[in-house]
Motif scaffolding. Structure first.
Motif, mmCIF file in Angstrom:
data_model
loop_
_atom_site.group_PDB
_atom_site.id
_atom_site.type_symbol
_atom_site.label_atom_id
_atom_site.label_comp_id
_atom_site.label_asym_id
_atom_site.label_seq_id
_atom_site.Cartn_x
_atom_site.Cartn_y
_atom_site.Cartn_z
ATOM 1 N N LEU A 45 5.334 -96.875 -15.927
ATOM 2 C CA LEU A 45 6.369 -96.471 -16.902
ATOM 3 C C LEU A 45 7.014 -97.821 -17.709
ATOM 4 O O LEU A 45 7.099 -97.630 -18.902
ATOM 5 N N LEU A 46 7.255 -98.909 -17.142
ATOM 6 C CA LEU A 46 7.912 -99.824 -17.826
ATOM 7 C C LEU A 46 7.063 -100.274 -18.751
ATOM 8 O O LEU A 46 7.187 -100.746 -20.054
ATOM 9 N N ALA A 47 5.781 -100.639 -18.277
ATOM 10 C CA ALA A 47 4.695 -101.181 -19.225
ATOM 11 C C ALA A 47 4.590 -100.139 -20.256
ATOM 12 O O ALA A 47 4.453 -100.723 -21.495
ATOM 13 N N GLY A 48 4.511 -98.854 -20.063
ATOM 14 C CA GLY A 48 4.331 -97.878 -21.251
ATOM 15 C C GLY A 48 5.500 -98.155 -22.263
ATOM 16 O O GLY A 48 5.384 -97.944 -23.264
ATOM 17 N N VAL A 49 6.897 -98.125 -21.415
ATOM 18 C CA VAL A 49 7.968 -98.186 -22.451
ATOM 19 C C VAL A 49 7.640 -99.526 -23.345
ATOM 20 O O VAL A 49 8.167 -99.475 -24.458
ATOM 21 N N LEU A 50 7.509 -100.632 -22.843
ATOM 22 C CA LEU A 50 7.311 -101.779 -23.622
ATOM 23 C C LEU A 50 6.098 -101.851 -24.731
ATOM 24 O O LEU A 50 6.444 -102.318 -25.833
ATOM 25 N N VAL A 51 5.002 -100.988 -24.401
ATOM 26 C CA VAL A 51 3.912 -101.054 -25.119
ATOM 27 C C VAL A 51 4.531 -100.273 -26.561
ATOM 28 O O VAL A 51 3.844 -100.324 -27.614
ATOM 29 N N SER A 52 5.116 -99.100 -26.323
ATOM 30 C CA SER A 52 5.419 -98.424 -27.164
ATOM 31 C C SER A 52 6.842 -98.842 -28.140
ATOM 32 O O SER A 52 7.003 -97.903 -28.731
#
Lengths: 498, 469
Positions: free
Chosen positions: A95-102
């Motif tokens: 989740l955290l990585a996804g938020v950062l990538v987007s």
């Protein structure tokens, strides 16, 4: 620790995102929420280990029970075992990585983050619920955000892919629903997993319900031949959408197959174990060979996901404790690994506007950070010792080998063969993209090469986070093993009758 | 005498409203904009009155009976009428005959109240007529539209035909048993061929009213031609009331014939779900689309009715409550768009999200609830229908229903796709939603989100039913 915290944080974050005033507020709210969620999951891991160290051997810790409906008998029954803790940790990482990538999503930012968090909310709820109805409720919550994420922010044949994904997953859910209702009406009018595990479910019923549940959850985790949504869905989804699909959503299915279907219905599992082994061996080989033919980076990872997830299903079919542990390790490892893979592909695509392997080359010179991450994830995928893939696959093989008859041996060897194939396609992809002379189709190098910037701070952070996850599993697997092994043993006890 | 007032308070309240409207009509013409809020207020009061002084008892030699459950069901229907008066206020304001429209709608609602409360075949027949004849006039309210007249004509013919079949059934039942009271019928009904024949006629009349396949052919034309206020009334309120009395009749009066009607219901429910869904796949007009989707929903209701009495009644009552919120929200959005932009085609909804995010979210929320996607209440509604349906252990039926939910998801997603994803050069322009409509939609949205998550609501309905059965 109160597990409701794990639901409340995403819920508040989602609401905050919904009422945010500006784009940057949306981003920072989601980042804050996902960091808080990661911290909460870390605390959960710590508290869980501490409770175990103090000698608390109950299967389920941090139980909580609220009445939801009295008839049909539905309870908000929450609790975690080692598997759930591992999965929750994985979900928060992704989740955290996804938020950062987007971070740079410009189109309908608010809606995008809202759906991302809603999806994660469904996953967290799924992993902590101990009531089949509530579990099903959370499973379904996570379906529609995927549809919208792919359909609105995706690329390529996105509408087709989104539709296919939603319908196949709902079809799987329909089977799960019938299975759950069969259990409810024939095994003591309860949806409670713990109560069901103590009732003596007759073997006739088990043989009917097991395929319903296993295929139903199997659709979510790309069980062959119900894997066809995976390549289309993954390749059409936006970057973080693919990360969530592979890293979270497919794990819901794997968790359901093992922790629900196999755990509750051991006799059913024994009955169909050979079929599971055959299907997963086919998936492993078919996925690997299909990947060899792909030119598109996302398709490469999507098909290799089919192959890798096959290992966890193979582990489930082998019905030994080591194989179960391996299956679980593979789920966690594959979750982190594909999330990283898709993040890297997203960064590459963002810079070069192509995902075709033969339309670019030598990117190591321009994007050293991203390409290093690409190397690491590639090596993890082909099972290099020291990275998470090796630990997981090795455990599955060792567990499989414990079955001494020819059938299991042949299936295991067939699965092993796929590793060689994996090495072929991974090394080829890395070689073409990262090495060799620098070129990208439609971009003139030398004049515009400055436009190809390496990962920005948020992307670097996401990559580092996920790489840390891979290394943590690969170098010191003991902490994860300690979480998963007792639960695998508990599932195994259902078979040996202890 | 005070008994009379308390027992029939909901019917009396509606009658007072009817007289008020008549009075308004006689005393001269008034501006619609001034009148509408008063009517809405009265309907709201009528809805709220259902929750006080609830008593059970019978009147007029058992022709009329009421209790907590029936009062609740009547309140649900009143809520629906109130919401229609809010959601369709754009159209209502423009209407030349506003008092007449409500006069007809309230008369029909009165008919439904009496229908639910009837304890006798005669009362049943009379109130069914009272409930259905005004609707035909309502369907023809857009006098300049030819399709409205066509639809209304079809509706009145079908109603007449259904009544004829019903009367024939009733007379056979009376001939065979010598009684028309529900209470005494329950004791004397047997499965002799004559009585089964009579029952089949009786049953057929219900299937007409519920638009069960193969008696559904009138539905789409009527829905398309009629003004949306009428369409939503027909699809939600009228279906709800008929479904309520249907369950009572099956489980309390014709329980001895269960072997006969169980398989009839199973076959009809499968047919209804399947055909409703397959036809809905190809519709382009949003009203026709919702018509077929509502046929499919009736199929799911029939699945629940095949289960055991208490849970069938509980899940259907609960489902109708949720269905009122979801279907009325969908019709409400369609009404606003059709009134303000003149568009009813699904293709013309493309790109709606860019210009009208509020309406888009409402529509999508409603459709997800109709499709049974959590966390909307529709999920719980559908699942409880299926749970009730599986009580007799017929899991094949549940599997078919589950797969039908997947088919239905396909066409609901088609609209979601049009609204959110498809590109359109000339999307529907920005629509300002007036505050009445907005309030109605917010009530619907609240219902859609919370009606499912509040567990005690379903438990409350169930308790009412256990007291009744």
């Amino acid at each position: 620790m109160n597990l409701l915290l794990l639901l409340i944080i995403p819920l508040i974050t989602a609401l905050a995102v919904l009422f945010a005033r500006s784009q940057s507020q949306v981003r920072w709210f989601s980042l804050a929420g996902s960091v808080a969620q990661l911290i909460a999951s870390g605390v959960l891991l710590f508290a869980f280990n501490q409770a175990r160290d103090y000698g608390n051997t109950a299967i389920i810790l941090f139980e909580d029970n609220y009445r939801f409906f009295s008839n049909p008998n539905i309870q908000f029954h929450f609790g975690v075992d080692g598997i759930a803790v591992a999965m929750i940790l994985l979900t928060s990482f992704v989740l955290l990585a996804g938020v950062l990538v987007s971070w740079n999503v410009q189109k309908l930012t608010k809606e995008f983050y809202f759906l991302l968090i809603l999806l994660a909310f469904g996953a967290f709820g799924f992993f902590i619920s101990l009531d089949l109805f509530v579990l099903f409720f959370f499973l379904e919550i996570s379906v529609i955000p995927k549809y919208l994420l792919i359909g609105i922010w995706g690329s390529g044949k996105k509408e087709y892919a989104a539709n296919k994904l939603a319908l196949m997953l709902m079809g799987g859910s329909a089977l799960i629903l019938v299975g759950i209702l069969l259990l409810y009406f024939n095994a003591g009018h309860t949806f409670d997993i713990l109560q069901l595990s103590q009732t003596n479910i007759n073997s006739q019923l088990q043989k009917i319900v097991f395929p319903l549940l296993f295929i139903g959850f199997g659709v979510f985790t790309a069980l062959f031949p119900f894997h066809t949504w995976v390549p289309d869905g993954h390749s059409s989804a936006p970057t973080s959408g693919s990360m969530f699909l592979a890293g979270i959503s497919m794990k819901l299915g794997g968790y359901g197959c093992l922790r629900i279907a196999t755990y509750l219905l051991p006799e059913g599992a024994r009955e169909y174990a050979n079929i599971i082994i055959i299907l997963s061996a086919i998936a492993i080989l078919y996925g690997a060979f299909a990947t060899m033919m792909q030119k598109d980076l996302k398709y490469i990872n999507a098909y290799s996901s089919v192959s890798h997830v096959g290992f966890s299903l193979l582990g489930i079919g082998m019905l030994t404790q080591t194989a179960f542990t391996g299956a679980l390790l593979q789920m966690v490892s594959h979750g982190v690994m594909t999330a990283l893979f898709f993040a890297v592909i997203g960064i590459i695509y963002d810079r070069t506007h192509t995902r075709q392997v033969n339309e670019m080359g030598g990117l190591m010179k321009l994007l050293p950070f991203t390409m290093t991450a690409f190397f690491i994830v590639g090596l993890c995928s082909l099972g290099l010792p020291g990275l998470s893939g090796f630990v997981a696959e090795m455990t599955v093989f060792v567990g499989s080998w414990e079955n001494a008859d020819a059938f299991h041996r042949i299936a295991t060897i067939a699965a092993c063969v796929s590793i060689v194939v994996t090495a072929v396609y991974i090394l080829r992809a890395i070689g073409k993209v990262a090495m060799g002379p620098l070129f990208v189709k439609d971009i003139k190098m030398g004049t515009e090469s400055n436009s190809l910037k390496d990962a920005s701070w948020n992307e670097k952070l996401a990559l580092v986070l996920l790489i840390a996850g891979i290394l943590a599993i690969g170098l010191v697997p003991e902490w994860l093993n300690k979480l998963l092994k007792p639960s695998a043993e508990m599932i195994m006890n259902r078979f040996t009758g202890n | 005498m005070s008994d009379f007032f308390l027992l029939m308070k909901q019917e009396l309240a509606i009658t007072v409203i009817i007289f008020f409207l008549l009075f308004v009509k006689i005393t001269g013409k008034r501006a619609n904009a001034g009148l509408l809020p008063w009517i809405q207020l009265l309907l709201l009061l009528n809805f709220l009155s259902g929750f006080f002084f609830i008593q059970s008892g019978t009147l007029f030699a058992d022709m009329y009976h009421t209790n907590g459950l029936l009062a609740f069901q009547k309140s649900v229907l009143s809520l629906g009428v109130y919401l229609i008066s809010l959601l369709c206020s754009d159209w209502l304001k423009k209407s030349e005959h506003l008092p007449e429209f409500f006069l007809l709608m309230c008369s029909s609602l009165l008919g439904m109240f009496l229908l639910i409360s009837s304890g006798n075949l005669l009362m049943f027949y009379l109130s069914l007529e009272l409930a259905s004849i005004p609707v035909a006039a309502m369907a023809n309210f857009d006098l300049h539209k030819k399709s409205a007249s066509e639809g209304a004509m079809k509706l009145i013919l079908i109603s007449a035909f259904a009544s004829a079949v019903l009367l024939f059934g009733i007379s056979l039942i009376y001939g065979a048993t010598g009684t028309i009271s529900f209470a005494s019928l329950a004791q004397v009904v047997t499965d002799s061929p004559l009585q089964i024949l009579a029952f089949v006629f009786f049953f057929t009349a219900f299937t007409f009213k519920l638009s069960v396949v193969p008696f559904h052919l009138w539905t789409a034309d009527v829905y398309e031609g009629a003004p949306i206020a009428t369409t939503s009334y027909l699809s939600v309120i009228s279906k709800g009331a008929v479904a309520f009395i249907f369950i009572t009749v099956l489980y309390k009066v014709f329980a001895p014939l269960e072997d006969a009607w169980y398989w009839m219901l199973v076959v009809l429910s499968v047919l209804t779900m399947l055909i409703g869904n397959l036809f809905a796949l190809r519709q382009q007009n949003i009203k026709r689309f919702l018509a077929f989707s509502s046929i499919a929903q009736v199929g799911f209701i029939l699945v629940a009715i095949t289960g055991a009495g208490v849970s069938a009644m509980a899940s259907v009552t609960y489902f109708i409550l949720i269905y009122i919120f979801s279907n009325l929200a969908a019709f409400g959005v369609a009404a606003v768009i059709s009134e303000k932009a003149g568009k009813e085609n699904i293709d013309e909804y493309k790109g709606l999200y860019k210009t009208n995010p509020f309406l888009s979210w409402m529509l999508v929320l409603a459709l997800f609830s109709l499709a049974g996607i959590p966390p909307t209440a529709g999920f719980f509604g559908k699942l409880f229908l299926l749970t009730a349906g599986s009580e007799k252990g017929n899991f094949w039926l549940i599997l078919i229903a589950g797969l039908n939910m997947v088919i239905s998801l396909f066409y609901y997603l088609k609209i979601v796709r049009a609204v959110f994803m498809d590109k359109n050069e000339t999307p529907i322009e920005k629509i300002t939603v007036n505050s009445y409509v907005k309030m109605g939609m917010i009530i619907c949205a609240t219902g859609i989100i919370f009606a499912g998550l509040i567990g005690p609501l379903y438990d409350y309905i169930r308790e009412l039913i256990i007291a009744y059965f």
